[in-house]
Scaffold this active site. Structure first.
Site, PDB file in Angstrom:
ATOM      1  N   HIS A   1       6.517  11.313   1.929  1.00  0.00           N
ATOM      2  CA  HIS A   1       6.949  12.715   2.914  1.00  0.00           C
ATOM      3  C   HIS A   1       8.108  11.967   3.741  1.00  0.00           C
ATOM      4  CE1 HIS A   1       4.620   9.711   5.663  1.00  0.00           C
ATOM      5  NE2 HIS A   1       5.604  10.089   6.525  1.00  0.00           N
TER       6      HIS A   1
ATOM      7  N   ASP B   1       2.175   6.939  -1.570  1.00  0.00           N
ATOM      8  CA  ASP B   1       3.718   7.142  -0.233  1.00  0.00           C
ATOM      9  C   ASP B   1       4.903   6.318  -0.513  1.00  0.00           C
ATOM     10  OD1 ASP B   1       4.806   8.932   1.752  1.00  0.00           O
ATOM     11  OD2 ASP B   1       3.646   7.849   3.439  1.00  0.00           O
TER      12      ASP B   1
ATOM     13  N   SER C   1       7.617   6.985  10.329  1.00  0.00           N
ATOM     14  CA  SER C   1       7.290   6.398   8.999  1.00  0.00           C
ATOM     15  C   SER C   1       8.560   6.133   8.214  1.00  0.00           C
ATOM     16  CB  SER C   1       7.106   8.250   8.352  1.00  0.00           C
ATOM     17  OG  SER C   1       5.753   8.752   8.927  1.00  0.00           O
TER      18      SER C   1
END
Length: 257
Positions: A64, A108, A201
């Site tokens: 992402h 992810d 992230s």
């Protein structure tokens, strides 16, 4: 969908404090030479993520964290300074896992092929990946690192790190509907104020000098536990992808898959 909002909250615009670690401390400068800081340009604007060098020509991060243009800074401690140790490299190709689901928050993981190979030295060096699908035991102590805020309203530009323990899958299954223990790791004791947080992230979770997880998503106020992508579940795809694009080399035009 609450879980999607939580994931989006982990990816903040540059300048809003990307790479946040709660309950940690400033890392010893250049003690984590695999760390990468990603500057991302997408139609929605500029943002930043963490990442980590896994080979001189590949950085690993979260899917992402994808953008139309990505630049990588290696060898940094303070990401607001032009340190002599830093290497700034363009990304030739961003390769998201084909099974990545933004809605379900699954798979992810993304590989970034660098336009030029990183120069390996004591400030820039790849981290080891798992050699098998052996699972981490609950209670295993690991380290997560990143840049940015150290609370919801305090900034820092120097690399921070924090030690977190692996939790039982049930801790995350109760909190996050999409959690999948086969491909994700539940990390962080809910009784402790220690976690990766907004904008962090793509950064690595390193256990005994091996990168075992990738920061994926968590609660919107930084309360642990959080969810990390389980790297060992993707070893065949990782090896196959790096082999494929290394063979192609720079003969193909610059593209984002």
């Amino acid at each position: 969908m609450q879980q999607l909002l939580l994931l989006v909250a982990f990816l903040l615009p540059a300048g809003a404090g990307a790479g946040e670690i709660i309950g940690g401390q400033e890392a010893r400068p250049h003690s984590r030479p695999y760390m990468a800081y990603l500057l991302i340009q997408s139609p929605g604007g500029r943002s930043a993520c963490g990442g980590f060098l896994v080979r001189e020509d590949f950085v690993m991060t979260a899917a992402h964290c994808y953008g139309r243009t990505i630049n990588v800074i290696l060898g940094a401690h303070n990401i607001r300074r032009q340190e002599r140790t830093q290497q700034r490299l363009s990304v030739l190709r961003a390769i998201r896992h084909p099974g990545y689901s933004e809605q379900r928050l699954q798979n992810d993981i993304m590989l970034l092929q660098l336009e030029n190979r990183a120069r390996r030295n004591r400030f820039v060096r790849p981290v080891a990946l798992p050699q098998s699908k052996t699972r981490l035991s609950p209670g295993s102590l690991c380290t997560v690192a990143g840049w940015g805020l150290i609370s919801q309203n305090r900034r820092t530009d120097t690399l921070q790190d924090v030690q977190l323990r692996v939790q039982r899958d049930q801790e995350c299954s109760r909190r996050f509907g999409p959690f999948n223990g086969q491909t994700q790791i539940c990390v962080g004791n809910r009784r402790e104020r220690k976690s990766a947080f907004l904008g962090d992230s793509g950064g690595p979770m390193v256990c005994n000098n091996v990168a075992q997880g990738i920061v994926s998503y968590g609660s919107n106020n930084g309360t642990p536990p959080g969810v990390f992508t389980r790297i060992s579940s993707f070893l065949p795809w990782i090896n196959r992808t790096m082999r494929r694009f290394t063979q192609q080399g720079n003969q193909t035009e610059t593209s984002y898959d």
